[in-house]
Design a protein around this motif. Structure first.
Motif, PDB file in Angstrom:
ATOM      1  N   LEU A  27      37.617  32.145  36.672  1.00  0.00           N
ATOM      2  CA  LEU A  27      38.204  32.865  35.538  1.00  0.00           C
ATOM      3  C   LEU A  27      37.608  34.256  35.607  1.00  0.00           C
ATOM      4  O   LEU A  27      36.390  34.414  35.476  1.00  0.00           O
ATOM      5  N   ASP A  28      38.426  35.249  35.870  1.00  0.00           N
ATOM      6  CA  ASP A  28      37.922  36.626  35.904  1.00  0.00           C
ATOM      7  C   ASP A  28      37.902  37.173  34.485  1.00  0.00           C
ATOM      8  O   ASP A  28      38.955  37.272  33.839  1.00  0.00           O
ATOM      9  N   LEU A  29      36.722  37.544  34.009  1.00  0.00           N
ATOM     10  CA  LEU A  29      36.619  38.176  32.694  1.00  0.00           C
ATOM     11  C   LEU A  29      36.325  39.653  32.932  1.00  0.00           C
ATOM     12  O   LEU A  29      35.231  40.008  33.393  1.00  0.00           O
ATOM     13  N   GLY A  43      40.685  34.129  41.496  1.00  0.00           N
ATOM     14  CA  GLY A  43      40.139  33.658  42.759  1.00  0.00           C
ATOM     15  C   GLY A  43      41.074  34.176  43.835  1.00  0.00           C
ATOM     16  O   GLY A  43      42.275  34.335  43.599  1.00  0.00           O
ATOM     17  N   LYS A  44      40.508  34.467  45.003  1.00  0.00           N
ATOM     18  CA  LYS A  44      41.291  35.235  45.978  1.00  0.00           C
ATOM     19  C   LYS A  44      42.617  34.569  46.348  1.00  0.00           C
ATOM     20  O   LYS A  44      43.666  35.208  46.334  1.00  0.00           O
ATOM     21  N   GLY A  45      42.587  33.275  46.673  1.00  0.00           N
ATOM     22  CA  GLY A  45      43.837  32.619  47.101  1.00  0.00           C
ATOM     23  C   GLY A  45      44.877  32.609  45.990  1.00  0.00           C
ATOM     24  O   GLY A  45      46.081  32.771  46.244  1.00  0.00           O
ATOM     25  N   LEU A  46      44.435  32.426  44.763  1.00  0.00           N
ATOM     26  CA  LEU A  46      45.390  32.413  43.638  1.00  0.00           C
ATOM     27  C   LEU A  46      45.945  33.805  43.373  1.00  0.00           C
ATOM     28  O   LEU A  46      47.107  33.952  42.990  1.00  0.00           O
ATOM     29  N   ASN A  47      45.127  34.834  43.576  1.00  0.00           N
ATOM     30  CA  ASN A  47      45.639  36.197  43.415  1.00  0.00           C
ATOM     31  C   ASN A  47      46.692  36.504  44.475  1.00  0.00           C
ATOM     32  O   ASN A  47      47.749  37.070  44.188  1.00  0.00           O
ATOM     33  N   VAL A  48      46.385  36.106  45.710  1.00  0.00           N
ATOM     34  CA  VAL A  48      47.348  36.330  46.799  1.00  0.00           C
ATOM     35  C   VAL A  48      48.656  35.595  46.473  1.00  0.00           C
ATOM     36  O   VAL A  48      49.757  36.133  46.650  1.00  0.00           O
ATOM     37  N   THR A  57      35.103  25.288  36.372  1.00  0.00           N
ATOM     38  CA  THR A  57      35.382  26.401  37.276  1.00  0.00           C
ATOM     39  C   THR A  57      34.565  27.595  36.785  1.00  0.00           C
ATOM     40  O   THR A  57      34.440  27.819  35.585  1.00  0.00           O
ATOM     41  N   ARG A  58      34.007  28.357  37.718  1.00  0.00           N
ATOM     42  CA  ARG A  58      33.118  29.484  37.355  1.00  0.00           C
ATOM     43  C   ARG A  58      33.865  30.597  36.610  1.00  0.00           C
ATOM     44  O   ARG A  58      35.092  30.711  36.716  1.00  0.00           O
ATOM     45  N   SER A  59      33.097  31.433  35.941  1.00  0.00           N
ATOM     46  CA  SER A  59      33.633  32.679  35.398  1.00  0.00           C
ATOM     47  C   SER A  59      33.018  33.824  36.188  1.00  0.00           C
ATOM     48  O   SER A  59      31.801  33.831  36.427  1.00  0.00           O
ATOM     49  N   ASN A  60      33.841  34.770  36.611  1.00  0.00           N
ATOM     50  CA  ASN A  60      33.347  35.960  37.304  1.00  0.00           C
ATOM     51  C   ASN A  60      33.506  37.161  36.368  1.00  0.00           C
ATOM     52  O   ASN A  60      34.596  37.407  35.852  1.00  0.00           O
ATOM     53  N   ILE A  61      32.411  37.855  36.176  1.00  0.00           N
ATOM     54  CA  ILE A  61      32.420  38.982  35.226  1.00  0.00           C
ATOM     55  C   ILE A  61      32.677  40.275  36.000  1.00  0.00           C
ATOM     56  O   ILE A  61      32.033  40.535  37.022  1.00  0.00           O
ATOM     57  N   GLY A  75      38.571  33.623  49.876  1.00  0.00           N
ATOM     58  CA  GLY A  75      37.481  33.524  48.914  1.00  0.00           C
ATOM     59  C   GLY A  75      36.279  32.782  49.461  1.00  0.00           C
ATOM     60  O   GLY A  75      36.248  32.332  50.608  1.00  0.00           O
ATOM     61  N   SER A  76      35.289  32.657  48.572  1.00  0.00           N
ATOM     62  CA  SER A  76      34.006  32.065  48.972  1.00  0.00           C
ATOM     63  C   SER A  76      34.062  30.538  48.915  1.00  0.00           C
ATOM     64  O   SER A  76      35.034  29.965  48.433  1.00  0.00           O
ATOM     65  N   LEU A  77      32.995  29.912  49.399  1.00  0.00           N
ATOM     66  CA  LEU A  77      32.897  28.448  49.357  1.00  0.00           C
ATOM     67  C   LEU A  77      32.044  28.039  48.156  1.00  0.00           C
ATOM     68  O   LEU A  77      30.991  28.635  47.911  1.00  0.00           O
ATOM     69  N   VAL A 124      39.610  45.262  41.265  1.00  0.00           N
ATOM     70  CA  VAL A 124      39.626  43.805  41.454  1.00  0.00           C
ATOM     71  C   VAL A 124      41.050  43.360  41.800  1.00  0.00           C
ATOM     72  O   VAL A 124      41.994  43.680  41.089  1.00  0.00           O
ATOM     73  N   GLY A 125      41.169  42.645  42.897  1.00  0.00           N
ATOM     74  CA  GLY A 125      42.488  42.158  43.310  1.00  0.00           C
ATOM     75  C   GLY A 125      43.186  43.072  44.302  1.00  0.00           C
ATOM     76  O   GLY A 125      44.252  42.725  44.819  1.00  0.00           O
ATOM     77  N   ALA A 126      42.587  44.227  44.616  1.00  0.00           N
ATOM     78  CA  ALA A 126      43.245  45.147  45.560  1.00  0.00           C
ATOM     79  C   ALA A 126      43.302  44.519  46.958  1.00  0.00           C
ATOM     80  O   ALA A 126      44.331  44.583  47.647  1.00  0.00           O
ATOM     81  N   GLY A 127      42.196  43.917  47.370  1.00  0.00           N
ATOM     82  CA  GLY A 127      42.168  43.285  48.700  1.00  0.00           C
ATOM     83  C   GLY A 127      43.163  42.130  48.784  1.00  0.00           C
ATOM     84  O   GLY A 127      43.851  41.949  49.800  1.00  0.00           O
ATOM     85  N   ASP A 128      43.263  41.361  47.710  1.00  0.00           N
ATOM     86  CA  ASP A 128      44.199  40.227  47.690  1.00  0.00           C
ATOM     87  C   ASP A 128      45.638  40.735  47.757  1.00  0.00           C
ATOM     88  O   ASP A 128      46.500  40.140  48.416  1.00  0.00           O
ATOM     89  N   THR A 129      45.892  41.844  47.065  1.00  0.00           N
ATOM     90  CA  THR A 129      47.243  42.413  47.057  1.00  0.00           C
ATOM     91  C   THR A 129      47.601  42.951  48.445  1.00  0.00           C
ATOM     92  O   THR A 129      48.719  42.739  48.942  1.00  0.00           O
TER      93      THR A 129
HETATM   94  O1  LIG Z   1      35.368  33.975  46.066  1.00  0.00           O
HETATM   95  P1  LIG Z   1      34.663  35.285  45.890  1.00  0.00           P
HETATM   96  O2  LIG Z   1      34.301  35.955  47.176  1.00  0.00           O
HETATM   97  O3  LIG Z   1      33.489  35.152  44.949  1.00  0.00           O
HETATM   98  O4  LIG Z   1      35.675  36.287  45.208  1.00  0.00           O
HETATM   99  C1  LIG Z   1      36.305  35.954  43.998  1.00  0.00           C
HETATM  100  C2  LIG Z   1      36.745  37.183  43.312  1.00  0.00           C
HETATM  101  O5  LIG Z   1      37.604  37.904  44.170  1.00  0.00           O
HETATM  102  C3  LIG Z   1      38.769  38.310  43.472  1.00  0.00           C
HETATM  103  O6  LIG Z   1      39.806  37.467  43.919  1.00  0.00           O
HETATM  104  C4  LIG Z   1      39.090  39.750  43.743  1.00  0.00           C
HETATM  105  O7  LIG Z   1      39.143  39.965  45.133  1.00  0.00           O
HETATM  106  P2  LIG Z   1      39.519  41.362  45.771  1.00  0.00           P
HETATM  107  O8  LIG Z   1      39.030  42.426  44.824  1.00  0.00           O
HETATM  108  O9  LIG Z   1      38.842  41.351  47.102  1.00  0.00           O
HETATM  109  O10 LIG Z   1      41.004  41.383  45.909  1.00  0.00           O
HETATM  110  C5  LIG Z   1      38.491  38.057  42.014  1.00  0.00           C
HETATM  111  O11 LIG Z   1      39.657  37.761  41.311  1.00  0.00           O
HETATM  112  C6  LIG Z   1      37.520  36.916  42.054  1.00  0.00           C
HETATM  113  O12 LIG Z   1      36.675  36.916  40.950  1.00  0.00           O
END
Ligand SMILES: O=P(O)(O)OC[C@H]1O[C@](O)(COP(=O)(O)O)[C@@H](O)[C@@H]1O
Ligand SMILES: Nc1ncnc2c1ncn2[C@@H]1O[C@H](COP(=O)(O)OP(=O)(O)O)[C@@H](O)[C@H]1O
Length: 318
Positions: free
Chosen positions: A13-15, A39-44, A89-93, A138-140, A250-255
């Motif tokens: 959950l991106d906050l 999360g990266k795969g869901l953003n993509v 599921t984690r929260s990313n700030i 994304g990460s593991l 945030v999300g630019a790389g996924d886009t």
């Molecule tokens: O799995 P990781 O490496 O922690 O990255 C997760 C984070 O990456 C993001 O998908 C954003 O990724 P990008 O900025 O690289 O596109 C966030 O939405 C999420 O919080």
């Protein structure tokens, strides 16, 4: 329209908190906050859905707080292949300051048992056939070994899917050994893997040549505001985005990754593919969140992206 499977082993959950300016160690007051199932795969997946593709999504989801994710899957019509695991599921700030600076605090995610990992592999054996591409991004989470991740890629390849990879550290290293079809590291992620700085253009080209020699067709190296280097079979191009007002990167790389996969699947010319992917990534940084925005703005951005050929690639001695 293609059928695409994205894997997000560690969604979040991106906050996003918008601040005038971050004062570490002080009481900070946010101007606004917004929360996204991410999360990266869901953003993509969301950007690919905007671009007209049919999506299935899978990975591990905490059983204690799945609501925002399940609402996203229902809203976007995603086939849900996520294995539920105990915990949250984690929260990313994301701290987004007025001047465009972003501070990310990404959590570790819940621990994933071996049993859940076996369940995901079994589920993917059912789900993957019929898809054209798998995007692993994304990460593991805790408990998932990079070697298992490599095995996951191998299985998806055996099912005949093209695999696109965007990860970091040991997961990226393990994934590269399985020679995905496409890889999208940023410069820092690639530098970490190859153990040397990659500031100079010829160092990037040499590293890309090394990855291509392993059998990876498409090497897309993102460089933030400096743009993208793309090394494909018989091509080496650089895209420079126009200057934009940064709200959140945030999300630019996924886009960017979604845009590259889309252009390649659509058999667009290389220049069109890179120009469009760079434009939608630039548009992503002008908003909190991402996704295809105003069509007129996108057209202007696309016209302003500069694409040029990179100098000859160089062999890297190993
Ligand atoms: O799995 P990781 O490496 O922690 O990255 C997760 C984070 O990456 C993001 O998908 C954003 O990724 P990008 O900025 O690289 O596109 C966030 O939405 C999420 O919080
Ligand atoms: N400030 C910016 N202005 C315009 N485009 C940007 C900016 N930051 C990122 N981008 C675009 O988004 C892409 C991905 O950003 P980058 O930060 O390299 O990826 P990641 O988020 O994976 O680290 C870049 O290659 C670029 O095309």
């Amino acid at each position: 329209m293609a059928r695409i499977l994205t894997l997000t082993l560690n969604p979040a959950l991106d906050l996003t908190l918008r601040l005038e300016r971050l004062e570490p160690g002080q009481v900070n007051r946010s101007l606004a906050q917004v929360s996204h199932a991410a999360g990266k795969g869901l953003n993509v997946a969301q950007v690919l859905a905007d671009l007209g593709h049919r999506l299935s999504v899978a990975g591990f989801l905490g059983a204690d707080n799945p609501e925002a994710f399940e609402a996203l899957f229902a809203r976007r019509g995603f086939v849900d292949g996520f294995v539920r695991v105990p915990g949250e599921t984690r929260s990313n700030i994301k701290l987004a300051e007025r001047d465009g600076r972003i501070t990310d605090i990404n959590g570790p995610g819940p621990h994933v048992s071996e049993r859940a990992q076996v369940e995901l592999l079994d589920r993917l054996d059912q789900l993957a056939p019929g898809h054209d591409v798998a995007v692993l991004a994304g990460s593991l989470p805790g408990g998932v070994d990079p070697a298992w991740f490599g095995e996951l890629l191998r299985r998806l390849k055996r099912h005949g899917l093209k695999v696109a990879l965007d990860s970091s550290g040991e997961a990226l290293r393990a994934g590269l050994l399985v020679t995905p079809w496409l890889v999208k590291p940023n410069t820092d992620e690639l530098a970490e893997i190859c153990g040397r700085p990659l500031e100079a253009g010829d160092a990037l080209a040499a590293e890309a040549a090394h990855l291509q020699a392993l059998g990876i067709d498409q090497v897309v190296i993102s460089q933030g505001a400096r743009g993208v280097s793309w090394f494909g079979p018989d091509l080496a191009l650089q895209a420079l985005p126009p200057k934009v007002t940064v709200v959140s990167t945030v999300g630019a790389g996924d886009t960017l990754l979604a845009g590259m996969v889309h252009g390649l699947l659509s058999s667009w010319s290389a220049t069109h593919t890179l120009r469009h992917a760079t434009a939608i990534a630039a548009q992503a940084v002008t908003q909190v969140g991402f996704g295809l925005g105003d069509a007129v703005q996108l057209q202007q951005l696309e016209s302003a992206v500069q694409v040029q050929a990179l100098a000859e690639q160089q062999e890297v001695p190993r």
